[in-house]
Motif scaffolding. Structure first.
Motif, short mmCIF file in Angstrom:
data_model
loop_
_atom_site.label_atom_id
_atom_site.label_comp_id
_atom_site.label_asym_id
_atom_site.label_seq_id
_atom_site.Cartn_x
_atom_site.Cartn_y
_atom_site.Cartn_z
N GLU A 59 -53.61 -8.89 103.50
CA GLU A 59 -53.86 -9.52 104.80
C GLU A 59 -53.05 -8.89 105.93
O GLU A 59 -53.55 -8.70 107.02
CB GLU A 59 -53.57 -11.03 104.74
N VAL A 60 -51.78 -8.58 105.69
CA VAL A 60 -50.93 -8.00 106.72
C VAL A 60 -51.48 -6.64 107.17
O VAL A 60 -51.37 -6.27 108.34
CB VAL A 60 -49.46 -7.91 106.25
N ILE A 107 -62.36 5.22 116.91
CA ILE A 107 -61.29 5.73 116.05
C ILE A 107 -61.85 6.90 115.25
O ILE A 107 -62.80 6.75 114.48
CB ILE A 107 -60.75 4.65 115.11
N MET A 108 -61.26 8.05 115.45
CA MET A 108 -61.69 9.26 114.75
C MET A 108 -60.88 9.47 113.47
O MET A 108 -61.41 10.00 112.49
CB MET A 108 -61.54 10.48 115.67
N ALA A 109 -59.62 9.08 113.49
CA ALA A 109 -58.75 9.24 112.32
C ALA A 109 -57.62 8.24 112.40
O ALA A 109 -57.26 7.79 113.49
CB ALA A 109 -58.20 10.67 112.25
N SER A 110 -57.06 7.92 111.25
CA SER A 110 -55.87 7.07 111.23
C SER A 110 -55.01 7.43 110.03
O SER A 110 -55.51 7.88 109.00
CB SER A 110 -56.22 5.58 111.20
N SER A 111 -53.73 7.22 110.22
CA SER A 111 -52.75 7.39 109.15
C SER A 111 -51.98 6.08 109.09
O SER A 111 -51.38 5.67 110.09
CB SER A 111 -51.83 8.56 109.46
N GLU A 112 -52.00 5.42 107.93
CA GLU A 112 -51.42 4.10 107.80
C GLU A 112 -50.40 4.08 106.68
O GLU A 112 -50.62 4.66 105.63
CB GLU A 112 -52.53 3.07 107.52
N LYS A 113 -49.29 3.38 106.93
CA LYS A 113 -48.23 3.27 105.92
C LYS A 113 -47.64 1.87 105.99
O LYS A 113 -47.19 1.43 107.04
CB LYS A 113 -47.14 4.30 106.18
N PHE A 114 -47.65 1.18 104.83
CA PHE A 114 -47.13 -0.17 104.74
C PHE A 114 -46.19 -0.26 103.55
O PHE A 114 -46.51 0.23 102.46
CB PHE A 114 -48.27 -1.17 104.59
N LYS A 115 -45.04 -0.90 103.74
CA LYS A 115 -44.05 -1.03 102.68
C LYS A 115 -44.05 -2.44 102.10
O LYS A 115 -44.15 -3.42 102.83
CB LYS A 115 -42.65 -0.71 103.21
N ASP A 116 -43.91 -2.50 100.78
CA ASP A 116 -43.73 -3.76 100.05
C ASP A 116 -44.78 -4.82 100.38
O ASP A 116 -44.46 -5.97 100.64
CB ASP A 116 -42.32 -4.31 100.29
N VAL A 117 -46.06 -4.40 100.40
CA VAL A 117 -47.15 -5.36 100.59
C VAL A 117 -47.69 -5.78 99.23
O VAL A 117 -47.43 -5.13 98.22
CB VAL A 117 -48.30 -4.76 101.45
N ALA A 118 -48.42 -6.88 99.21
CA ALA A 118 -49.03 -7.34 97.96
C ALA A 118 -50.03 -6.29 97.49
O ALA A 118 -50.78 -5.74 98.29
CB ALA A 118 -49.74 -8.67 98.20
#
Length: 178
Positions: A59-60, A107-118
């Motif tokens: 969800e986050v 949106i043509m491109a994205s770079s996503e980074k998430f720490k300690d998510v479910a």
């Protein structure tokens, strides 16, 4: 004087009650179906959301991806219709998204980074099946999107047992890649 006040109150409430009733003819006329043939209405970045979201996306992560999809580059002071692309950074307590928009706001491109998510059950089960006595020390969820190349989603884990550490890469289906 009391009789006048009560009389006015009675008349006022009676007229309000009568005003709430609908005429059958007016009710039928108010609701008409409108069919738009050959017209498809979609949000500008709906393709992005459809590609990066699935049933196991945390969800986050979804919240920040929705924020990026709804962002209106044309409403910013740096927007010029002849210039592009634009890189915009979004962040929350768990991670960040760097999204690249074209001059139309797509949106043509994205770079996503998430720490300690479910993480999904398949991913968790895969780790504990392969490394039963190990503990997860940290996790990172990475998403790489490009409108022509599609989406790559990956979980990176650092697991530990006693004084040993091991880094793992796992796809969203639970396949260990290293």
């Amino acid at each position: 004087m009391k009789a006048i006040v009560f009389g006015m109150l009675f008349i006022g409430l009676t007229s309000l009650g009568y005003a709430q009733e609908l005429n059958k003819e007016a009710k039928e006329d108010e609701t008409q179906e409108v069919v738009l043939e050959g017209v498809t209405v979609t949000a500008l970045n709906m393709e992005y959301l459809e590609r990066v979201h699935d049933e196991v996306t945390p969800e986050v992560v979804k919240e920040l991806e929705h924020k990026a999809a709804r962002f209106k580059i044309k409403g910013t002071p740096i927007y010029f219709s002849e210039v592009g692309p634009y890189e915009v950074h979004f962040s929350n307590s768990k991670g960040n998204i760097i999204a690249t928009y074209n001059r139309k706001g797509k949106i043509m491109a994205s770079s996503e980074k998430f720490k300690d998510v479910a993480f999904p059950v398949a991913v968790r089960n895969s780790v504990f099946k392969e490394y039963p006595d190990w503990k997860i020390k940290s996790s990172v969820y990475l998403v790489s999107y490009h409108y022509n190349k599609g989406v790559k989603k990956l979980y990176q884990f650092q697991i530990g047992k006693d004084s040993y550490k091991k880094n793992l890469k796992i796809d969203v289906d639970g396949n260990i890649l290293n």
